[in-house]
Design a protein around this motif. Structure first.
Motif, PDB file in Angstrom:
ATOM      1  N   HIS A 299      43.293  68.384-111.069  1.00 32.90           N
ATOM      2  CA  HIS A 299      42.098  68.374-110.228  1.00 32.90           C
ATOM      3  C   HIS A 299      42.255  69.316-109.614  1.00 32.90           C
ATOM      4  N   ILE A 300      43.252  70.098-109.227  1.00 34.01           N
ATOM      5  CA  ILE A 300      43.298  71.187-107.921  1.00 34.01           C
ATOM      6  C   ILE A 300      43.133  72.003-107.755  1.00 34.01           C
ATOM      7  N   ARG A 301      42.905  73.208-108.878  1.00 38.12           N
ATOM      8  CA  ARG A 301      41.688  74.112-108.876  1.00 38.12           C
ATOM      9  C   ARG A 301      41.373  74.427-109.718  1.00 38.12           C
ATOM     10  N   GLU A 302      40.157  75.450-109.776  1.00 43.74           N
ATOM     11  CA  GLU A 302      39.637  76.138-110.735  1.00 43.74           C
ATOM     12  C   GLU A 302      38.576  75.036-111.712  1.00 43.74           C
TER      13      GLU A 302
ATOM     14  N   ALA B 261      40.922  70.632 -95.539  1.00 44.46           N
ATOM     15  CA  ALA B 261      39.868  70.956 -95.995  1.00 44.46           C
ATOM     16  C   ALA B 261      39.412  71.099 -97.294  1.00 44.46           C
ATOM     17  N   PHE B 262      40.521  71.916 -98.044  1.00 47.72           N
ATOM     18  CA  PHE B 262      40.159  71.960 -99.450  1.00 47.72           C
ATOM     19  C   PHE B 262      40.868  71.686-100.565  1.00 47.72           C
ATOM     20  N   CYS B 263      41.058  70.921 -99.993  1.00 51.19           N
ATOM     21  CA  CYS B 263      42.032  69.974-100.765  1.00 51.19           C
ATOM     22  C   CYS B 263      41.331  68.422-101.417  1.00 51.19           C
ATOM     23  N   VAL B 264      41.704  67.853-102.605  1.00 47.60           N
ATOM     24  CA  VAL B 264      41.484  67.093-103.719  1.00 47.60           C
ATOM     25  C   VAL B 264      42.079  66.366-103.902  1.00 47.60           C
TER      26      VAL B 264
ATOM     27  N   LEU C  26      57.509  74.764 -98.534  1.00 45.27           N
ATOM     28  CA  LEU C  26      57.509  74.115 -97.460  1.00 45.27           C
ATOM     29  C   LEU C  26      55.857  75.623 -97.447  1.00 45.27           C
ATOM     30  N   PRO C  27      54.628  74.762 -98.438  1.00 47.21           N
ATOM     31  CA  PRO C  27      53.574  75.621 -98.074  1.00 47.21           C
ATOM     32  C   PRO C  27      52.892  75.678 -96.572  1.00 47.21           C
ATOM     33  N   VAL C  28      52.212  77.095 -96.737  1.00 41.81           N
ATOM     34  CA  VAL C  28      51.480  76.958 -95.033  1.00 41.81           C
ATOM     35  C   VAL C  28      50.219  77.743 -95.754  1.00 41.81           C
ATOM     36  N   GLN C  29      50.166  78.110 -96.831  1.00 44.69           N
ATOM     37  CA  GLN C  29      48.489  78.478 -97.036  1.00 44.69           C
ATOM     38  C   GLN C  29      48.217  79.725 -96.448  1.00 44.69           C
ATOM     39  N   SER C  30      48.314  79.951 -95.048  1.00 42.78           N
ATOM     40  CA  SER C  30      47.771  80.932 -95.008  1.00 42.78           C
ATOM     41  C   SER C  30      48.205  80.956 -93.030  1.00 42.78           C
TER      42      SER C  30
ATOM     43  N   GLY D 219      56.789  79.027-100.582  1.00 40.47           N
ATOM     44  CA  GLY D 219      55.611  78.173-100.220  1.00 40.47           C
ATOM     45  C   GLY D 219      54.625  78.564-100.719  1.00 40.47           C
ATOM     46  N   ASP D 220      53.757  78.213-100.719  1.00 37.79           N
ATOM     47  CA  ASP D 220      52.019  77.903-101.894  1.00 37.79           C
ATOM     48  C   ASP D 220      51.381  78.866-100.415  1.00 37.79           C
ATOM     49  N   PHE D 221      50.325  79.865-100.809  1.00 39.99           N
ATOM     50  CA  PHE D 221      49.066  80.437-100.397  1.00 39.99           C
ATOM     51  C   PHE D 221      47.525  80.111-101.095  1.00 39.99           C
ATOM     52  N   ILE D 222      46.578  79.887 -99.963  1.00 41.44           N
ATOM     53  CA  ILE D 222      45.639  80.202-100.924  1.00 41.44           C
ATOM     54  C   ILE D 222      45.163  81.286-100.107  1.00 41.44           C
ATOM     55  N   VAL D 223      44.250  82.496-100.509  1.00 37.80           N
ATOM     56  CA  VAL D 223      43.663  83.522-100.112  1.00 37.80           C
ATOM     57  C   VAL D 223      41.970  83.690-100.299  1.00 37.80           C
TER      58      VAL D 223
ATOM     59  N   SER E  68      50.252  81.422-105.277  1.00 41.04           N
ATOM     60  CA  SER E  68      49.409  81.820-104.247  1.00 41.04           C
ATOM     61  C   SER E  68      48.377  81.900-105.283  1.00 41.04           C
ATOM     62  N   PHE E  69      46.904  81.286-104.982  1.00 41.18           N
ATOM     63  CA  PHE E  69      45.748  81.040-105.149  1.00 41.18           C
ATOM     64  C   PHE E  69      44.684  81.273-104.883  1.00 41.18           C
ATOM     65  N   LYS E  70      43.445  81.956-105.396  1.00 48.16           N
ATOM     66  CA  LYS E  70      42.820  82.419-104.494  1.00 48.16           C
ATOM     67  C   LYS E  70      41.870  81.699-104.653  1.00 48.16           C
ATOM     68  N   TYR E  71      41.151  80.555-103.315  1.00 49.69           N
ATOM     69  CA  TYR E  71      40.961  79.425-103.353  1.00 49.69           C
ATOM     70  C   TYR E  71      39.487  79.077-104.142  1.00 49.69           C
ATOM     71  N   SER E  72      39.572  77.718-104.500  1.00 46.50           N
ATOM     72  CA  SER E  72      38.400  77.628-105.143  1.00 46.50           C
ATOM     73  C   SER E  72      37.953  76.026-104.830  1.00 46.50           C
ATOM     74  N   SER E  73      36.772  76.031-104.324  1.00 46.12           N
ATOM     75  CA  SER E  73      35.393  75.174-103.734  1.00 46.12           C
ATOM     76  C   SER E  73      35.808  74.105-105.068  1.00 46.12           C
ATOM     77  N   ARG E  74      36.765  72.935-104.478  1.00 43.25           N
ATOM     78  CA  ARG E  74      35.997  71.810-105.037  1.00 43.25           C
ATOM     79  C   ARG E  74      35.409  70.185-104.511  1.00 43.25           C
ATOM     80  N   PRO E  75      34.157  70.077-104.988  1.00 41.89           N
ATOM     81  CA  PRO E  75      33.336  68.852-105.437  1.00 41.89           C
ATOM     82  C   PRO E  75      33.864  67.894-103.872  1.00 41.89           C
TER      83      PRO E  75
HETATM   84  N1  5AD Z   1      42.110  76.260-103.830  1.00 42.11           N
HETATM   85  C1  5AD Z   1      42.632  77.106-104.182  1.00 42.11           C
HETATM   86  N2  5AD Z   1      44.558  76.287-104.141  1.00 42.11           N
HETATM   87  C2  5AD Z   1      44.485  75.377-104.241  1.00 42.11           C
HETATM   88  N3  5AD Z   1      45.519  73.970-103.635  1.00 42.11           N
HETATM   89  C3  5AD Z   1      45.024  73.312-103.531  1.00 42.11           C
HETATM   90  N4  5AD Z   1      43.811  72.371-103.765  1.00 42.11           N
HETATM   91  C4  5AD Z   1      43.339  73.851-103.537  1.00 42.11           C
HETATM   92  C5  5AD Z   1      41.962  74.293-103.920  1.00 42.11           C
HETATM   93  N5  5AD Z   1      40.956  73.959-103.491  1.00 42.11           N
HETATM   94  C6  5AD Z   1      46.560  74.850-103.762  1.00 42.11           C
HETATM   95  C7  5AD Z   1      47.129  74.594-101.777  1.00 42.11           C
HETATM   96  C8  5AD Z   1      48.557  73.175-102.180  1.00 42.11           C
HETATM   97  C9  5AD Z   1      48.733  73.862-104.167  1.00 42.11           C
HETATM   98  C10 5AD Z   1      49.561  72.668-104.500  1.00 42.11           C
HETATM   99  O1  5AD Z   1      47.108  74.615-104.059  1.00 42.11           O
HETATM  100  O2  5AD Z   1      48.081  75.885-102.134  1.00 42.11           O
HETATM  101  O3  5AD Z   1      49.855  73.798-101.591  1.00 42.11           O
END
Ligand code: 5AD
Ligand code: SF4
Length: 439
Positions: free
Chosen positions: A51-54, A164-167, A265-269, A305-309, A336-343
């Motif tokens: 359920h993490i993204r998109e 704040a973005f994570c389910v 070691l994710p930093v996200q931003s 790492g992991d990144f969210i843009v 790296s991932f585009k931010y996706s909003s999680r309800p």
């Molecule tokens: N939108 C985009 N990326 C996300 N991740 C987690 N939640 C979201 C979200 N809502 C990414 C983060 C995390 C990885 C497992 O998935 O980068 O480290």
């Protein structure tokens, strides 16, 4: 003897789901199931969802739609949904897709045999509890059959960080660590069956604090205990939070022989403002300083790492801070991932960044990360690494395995077998793998 029933599990998402799917298959083995590779052979289909993204839930609904024909042809085909979408959607899944018989959240997999029996009686089965008991303790021991040389082992589940973005804190629940002795028993058992490398899994694995003989033990202590398991050659762990990288864990990277020189070691931003809005509780500078300390302990470590843009409110300047951080760290590998909003998450209430802007940022970041990945791969040419062979390659006499840095390496090695660890000199690099020669 009656013929074995056939189980097809489709796994989405992270390595923890891969581990869970294996354990579910073993558990349902006790109810007479053996796994098959395709859905059309199956008596039971389980989707182990992420359920993490998109639009995760939407994808599952359309996947389920594709089973309509199978269900029509075989009315007693059982269809189940497991994993984080099951946890998040619960009963809603059966309302929207009435052909679903079983919905099981990640903390209830040990109850699958009862649930399967209930479905056999023609009832629906739903379980999205967060029970007290350790589900793995209530699942059968892993069968003695031999297996490949690498394995995942879940040591910790859930997360209390609430980015704040994570389910994850909602779908996997609060952080729970498995006791040390159970992990060691499972590890010894895996080694007996041919496993040489174990990757310890947890959503926030370096917050591990499982019960040992004399009270809670930390991840570095668990790693040191595993270091003493004869026949186990390699230890890895994932995924870590920067704020739980203790001095002792950093030191283990320099001192513990079996701990591999690779760290995710994710930093996200790279923007302090965005990090704050993400509730990450550290700054970019603190992360960079941490990386320096890790590299001081283990200079050749490969960092991932992991990144969210496109996180809500991310400005051009915030994004440039991320690009600067990436340049400064120099990753060997990254997601790296585009931010996706999680309800249900705090960030879901905030205004989105323009999609085209986010796309453009993602492309630029991915170009930079790929450049770094290839530069690190190029720098391996001429170096000696050790490769754990996992499978035969496509060419005659070729074997494929992983170096200590987690690079896939192809080697012509006719007299070697799966599970062998050999010294190899890297001679060339491809897009996503290296080529080497036995030394
Ligand atoms: N939108 C985009 N990326 C996300 N991740 C987690 N939640 C979201 C979200 N809502 C990414 C983060 C995390 C990885 C497992 O998935 O980068 O480290
Ligand atoms: Fe999600 Fe990881 Fe943050 Fe926990 S630390 S909330 S699992 S991104």
């Amino acid at each position: 003897m009656s013929e074995a029933k056939k189980l097809f599990i489709k796994t989405y998402g992270c390595q923890m789901n891969v581990y869970d799917s294996e354990r579910m298959a073993e558990t349902l083995g006790g109810s007479g199931y053996e796994t098959v590779e395709t859905a059309d052979q199956a008596d039971m289909i389980l989707l182990n969802t992420c359920h993490i993204r998109e639009k995760a839930a939407e994808k599952i609904y359309s996947e389920l739609g594709r089973f309509k024909g199978l269900k029509a042809a075989k009315p007693d085909l059982k269809i189940g949904v497991a994993g984080c979408v099951a946890q998040a959607e619960g009963e809603e899944i059966m309302k929207r897709q009435p052909m679903v018989d079983l919905v099981v959240g990640p903390q209830s997999y040990h109850r699958l045999p009862e649930m399967e029996a209930k479905v056999t009686e023609g009832k629906k089965a739903l379980d999205t509890d967060f029970p007290e008991e350790d589900k793995f303790e209530h699942m059968p021991n892993r069968p003695k059959a031999s297996r490949g040389p690498t394995a995942f082992l879940t040591v910790q589940e859930g997360c209390d960080k609430f980015c704040a973005f994570c389910v994850v804190p909602y779908t996997r629940g609060a952080e729970v660590s498995r006791p040390v002795e159970r992990i060691l028993t499972e590890a010894r058992d895996l080694v007996e069956r041919g496993v040489k490398e174990i990757t310890l899994l947890g959503q926030n694995v370096n917050a591990y604090h499982g019960l040992g003989k004399d009270g809670p033990m930390t991840l570095d202590q668990l790693i040191w205990a595993l270091n003493d398991v004869d026949g186990l050659e390699r230890i890895r762990f994932t995924t870590s939070h920067p704020n739980d990288m203790t001095d002792a864990l950093i030191a283990a990277h320099g001192e513990c022989e079996k701990l591999m020189p690779y760290l995710h070691l994710p930093v996200q931003s790279g923007s302090d403002y965005i990090l704050k809005r993400m509730n990450r509780n550290h700054t970019a500078e603190e992360y960079i300083h941490l990386i320096e300390r890790i590299r001081a302990a283990r200079p050749d470590i490969l960092l991932s790492g992991d990144f969210i843009v496109g996180f809500p409110e991310e400005s051009d300047a915030d994004f440039e801070d991320t690009m600067s951080l990436v340049r400064e760290v120099n990753y060997g590998q990254a997601y790296s991932f585009k931010y996706s909003s999680r309800p249900g998450t705090p960030a879901a209430e905030r205004a989105l960044v323009d999609a085209a802007v986010a796309d453009e940022r993602l492309q630029r970041l991915q170009a930079l990360l790929s450049e770094q990945q290839y530069a690190v791969q190029d720098s391996m040419v001429g170096r000696e690494v050790s490769v754990l062979f996992e499978r035969e390659g496509r060419l005659e006499g070729q074997m494929v395995g992983k170096s200590e840095y987690l690079h896939a390496v192809h080697v012509t090695a006719p007299n070697t077998a799966r599970g062998d660890i050999r010294k190899v000199r890297i001679v060339n690099t491809e897009r996503n793998s290296l080529g080497g020669e036995l030394i």
